[in-house]
Scaffold this active site. Structure first.
Site, PDB file in Angstrom:
ATOM      1  CB  ALA A 268      52.088  41.158  46.718  1.00 51.42           C
ATOM      2  CG  HIS A 303      47.572  46.140  42.993  1.00 54.51           C
ATOM      3  ND1 HIS A 303      47.379  46.779  42.401  1.00 54.51           N
ATOM      4  CD2 HIS A 303      47.982  45.256  42.641  1.00 54.51           C
ATOM      5  CE1 HIS A 303      47.903  46.539  40.934  1.00 54.51           C
ATOM      6  NE2 HIS A 303      47.791  45.377  41.002  1.00 54.51           N
ATOM      7  CD  GLU A 304      49.171  41.611  44.390  1.00 55.12           C
ATOM      8  OE1 GLU A 304      48.643  40.930  43.505  1.00 55.12           O
ATOM      9  OE2 GLU A 304      49.874  42.411  44.050  1.00 55.12           O
ATOM     10  CG  HIS A 307      44.897  41.820  40.395  1.00 56.22           C
ATOM     11  ND1 HIS A 307      44.578  42.503  39.173  1.00 56.22           N
ATOM     12  CD2 HIS A 307      46.070  42.381  40.503  1.00 56.22           C
ATOM     13  CE1 HIS A 307      46.311  43.319  38.704  1.00 56.22           C
ATOM     14  NE2 HIS A 307      46.624  43.148  39.764  1.00 56.22           N
ATOM     15  CD  GLU A 326      48.942  43.873  37.355  1.00 54.46           C
ATOM     16  OE1 GLU A 326      48.927  45.116  38.240  1.00 54.46           O
ATOM     17  OE2 GLU A 326      48.445  42.808  36.964  1.00 54.46           O
TER      18      GLU A 326
HETATM   19  N1  SER Z   1      50.266  40.854  38.565  1.00 54.84           N
HETATM   20  C1  SER Z   1      51.209  40.937  39.990  1.00 54.84           C
HETATM   21  C2  SER Z   1      50.544  42.723  41.265  1.00 54.84           C
HETATM   22  O1  SER Z   1      50.086  43.202  40.239  1.00 54.84           O
HETATM   23  C3  SER Z   1      52.648  41.182  39.050  1.00 54.84           C
HETATM   24  O2  SER Z   1      52.980  42.460  39.692  1.00 54.84           O
HETATM   25  O3  SER Z   1      50.530  42.397  42.057  1.00 54.84           O
HETATM   26 ZN    ZN Z   2      48.945  44.075  39.736  1.00 54.44          ZN
END
Ligand code: SER
Ligand code: ZN
Length: 687
Positions: A268, A303-304, A307, A326
């Site tokens: 994703a 997770h997304e 971010h 990350e």
């Molecule tokens: N940036 C994206 C994520 O970490 C692709 O790896 O999910």
């Molecule tokens: Zn990521």
């Protein structure tokens, strides 16, 4: 011409850009065999780089250039230089507007980078360097710009047109085409740009932020999947709430969208306000999805979403800093999953992944530090080291500075770098400044590859009641790094007495202590003990290292029965079972009868009967090490013997504890509808 030899780029060569792009106005005219992209950039000289106005070079790949205008005047082809992957124009003023029109062919784009089609739907993937397949740009994460995007397409085929930010205007043209304009008020690098156009259904919900703002939540899929979005929506709302409570981070736009796409390179992608997901990471229904896939969806949605702060509001200065967003975001989603489900199991799963797959990466030809010094192709660096070891490095910072200071450090980091592009060093410095803890030596984790080995030896002096624990560290050579400096390794320990009770280790009566291992070798002494204790080492897997301590089989049995640390208790069970299965494999190879060590069977009985043990952890503890893990640890791999020995042990456990297992099964019977909820999942795993 394209370079014949791929060339490495180096972190040490980083230079800030010559120009900033304050505004990026894009218009996409989408057709069946091509798309026209008009880009209007508001450019400004980066005066930190000088007062002159050097030529501007933008990157672009697979683009057909149609026209170039500077401040409204079209350039003739002798006024710019068109390279195979670049466009260079002369600059005469410190601030100017550049309009570039290009033609691209999304239908023919099979790289799944840039703008492409998946099942009749237009979509994008721009991380890390896909935006250069859309238009000429300064496609690097330290160039952050305010984007406005107008998308024009046939209304019948593409009724839904999406991009980042808030939709501010829409309208129709004659001939069946329509348009929507999106404005993203937050500056972002080009890798976070997204566009979607298709015939999609939507599921809607809303979330009210802590400060009382309403955010519309929308998940888009093809119509036949529209009934499979509930779990993702619930996961999204939980993530939004968790980030407010645990990190004090609110969502910022009026809309948050997720689109499920069938053809997608990554799991994703966190594009600002418009996350694009591989369908498998968003869609679930009780008929087709397992508990594990429900938990995976929850974790990826989180997770997304996380971010949005760790990655989008604060982004990476360059791709060498990939672990900045990350590693930190994996840490955030791991803690979220631990809070939503069984914390013990989450730790066991993450540590196992690291110990098998990431340790192997660290031991192989691809070994690299979490912040590499050079790369040829950034897309090869989306690795377990950057993500999972990066997460462990952030976790170690939390262990070293303490939870409260860690939160202060993350607040300071977000404050200092909001709207900016940052480095791993900026993150560590914020943690250091907020906590007052020196992380100087700790920084080696960012530069040195390889898995450190921590070797422990101990001795007890009956007369003085003194227990001495000596810890030595070393790290094997990795490509390009023959010798390593000692790491700062937080090793959490407890000392268990004969009854399995953890002894107090200081005056406050704390039974667990973090030893800060910083030297190549150092000894810690513990006074006033009546008997030699058994150390429980690296509790909760407090550092991504290999531990060597000479546990006897008796010790492992003891830890499996008594260790109060869930991870170590599980680990002792796995080590014991591995040793017992190895006995049998050895016996088979030598063609002699080998008895199963009865202590393992008995220890399983104790675990089974332990009422106080978290059901989900119990389920993990009752699993024998997998054949893959047995093979991985064997000096020589004998698949048939491993398989036969493992089944023999399994059967012996089942026979010995038949009644207890049956009683457990009957007590756990699940009634009612399927619910992907932690308690039910734990029960299902156990039965
Ligand atoms: N940036 C994206 C994520 O970490 C692709 O790896 O999910
Ligand atoms: Zn990521």
């Amino acid at each position: 011409m394209k370079d014949a030899q791929p060339r490495a780029i180096y972190l040490k060569d980083y230079q800030a850009p010559d120009y900033w792009i304050d505004t990026t106005d894009l218009t996409f005219d989408l057709f069946e065999d091509h798309a026209l992209v008009t880009s209007v950039l508001g450019l400004r000289r980066n005066e930190d780089r000088g007062q002159d106005t050097p030529d501007l070079t933008l990157v672009g790949i697979d683009l057909e250039l149609i026209s170039v205008c500077v401040d409204g005047s079209e350039l003739t082809s002798d006024q710019y230089i068109l390279g195979s992957e670049s466009l260079t124009i002369p600059v005469t003023s410190k601030a100017f507007s550049l309009t570039v029109v290009t033609r691209i062919r999304p239908q023919e784009n099979t790289s799944l980078e840039g703008l492409y089609k998946s099942n009749g739907m237009f979509c994008t993937q721009c991380e890390a360097e896909g935006f250069r397949k859309i238009t000429y740009y300064l496609d690097r994460p330290d160039v952050m710009s305010k984007f406005t995007t107008k998308v024009i397409a046939d209304k019948g085929r593409y009724p839904v047109l999406l991009s980042n930010g808030n939709d501010i205007a829409r309208g129709e043209f004659e001939g069946g085409r329509h348009w929507v304009t999106w404005e993203d008020p937050f500056k972002k690098p080009s890798y976070l740009f997204a566009l979607v156009g298709g015939d999609l259904e939507v599921v809607e919900d809303s979330f009210t932020t802590a400060s009382g703002r309403d955010v519309a939540l929308r998940i888009f899929t093809e119509s036949h999947n529209i009934d499979k979005c509930d779990h993702a929506m619930l996961s999204l709302k939980k993530s939004m709430k968790w980030d407010e409570e645990v990190y004090g981070r609110e969502y910022d736009l009026d809309i948050f969208m997720i689109v499920a796409v069938d053809h997608f390179n990554m799991g994703a992608m966190e594009n600002k306000g418009l996350n694009i997901f591989n369908s498998s990471c968003v869609l679930a229904s009780p008929e087709t999805a397992t508990d594990a896939s429900y938990q995976r969806i929850e974790a990826i949605v989180a997770h997304e979403y996380f971010h949005n702060w760790s990655g989008n509001r604060v982004t990476c200065r360059d791709w060498f800093q990939l672990s900045l967003k990350e590693g930190f975001t994996v840490f955030r989603d791991a803690e979220f999953s631990a809070d939503m489900n069984s914390r013990g199991v989450k730790r066991i799963e993450d540590a196992s992944l690291l110990k098998t797959a990431q340790f192997a990466e660290d031991a192989g030809p691809m070994a690299h530090p979490i912040r590499p010094q050079s790369f040829i192709e950034i897309s090869n660096f989306y690795t377990l080291t950057i993500y999972e070891k990066g997460c462990e490095v952030v976790r170690m910072i939390q262990t070293i500075v303490g939870k409260d200071n860690f939160r202060k450090g993350s607040d300071l980091y977000f404050d200092r770098f909001d709207g900016k592009a940052a480095t791993c060093e900026d993150f560590v410095k914020a943690m250091e400044d907020a906590s007052g803890v020196d992380l100087g030596q700790f920084r080696h984790w960012y530069n040195q590859a390889g898995t450190p080995v921590v070797t422990l030896t101990d001795g007890f002096d009956q007369e003085s009641g003194q227990y001495a624990l000596t810890i030595a560290q070393s790290c094997p050579a990795t490509p390009g790094q023959d010798t390593k400096l000692p790491f700062h390794i937080p090793v959490a320990i407890a000392l268990l007495d004969k009854g399995g009770k953890a002894l107090p280790l200081n005056e406050a009566g704390e039974t667990e202590r973090v030893l800060h291992v910083t030297a190549a070798e150092e000894t810690w002494t513990f006074e006033g003990l009546a008997e030699k204790p058994l150390p429980s080492i690296l509790r909760n897997f407090s550092a991504p290292v290999r531990v060597k301590y000479d546990y006897s089989r008796e010790d492992l049995v003891f830890l499996m029965k008594h260790d109060s640390d869930g991870y170590n208790r599980w680990d002792a069970g796995q080590r014991l079972a591995t040793a017992v299965i190895e006995d049998l494999v050895d016996g088979l190879l030598k063609e002699k009868d080998t008895e199963i060590d009865s202590r393992l069977i008995e220890a399983f009985g104790v675990v089974l009967a332990d009422e106080g043990l978290d059901k989900a952890v119990k389920a993990e503890m009752l699993k024998l090490p997998s054949e893959a893990s047995l093979a991985e640890q064997a000096e020589e791999i004998h698949p048939l013997q491993i398989c036969e020995s493992r089944s023999r042990v399994r059967k012996a456990i089942a026979e010995a504890h038949k009644d207890k297992l049956l009683a457990l099964y009957q007590a756990l019977e699940l009634k009612g509808e399927y619910r992907p909820e932690a308690g039910d999942i734990a029960k299902r795993t156990l039965i």
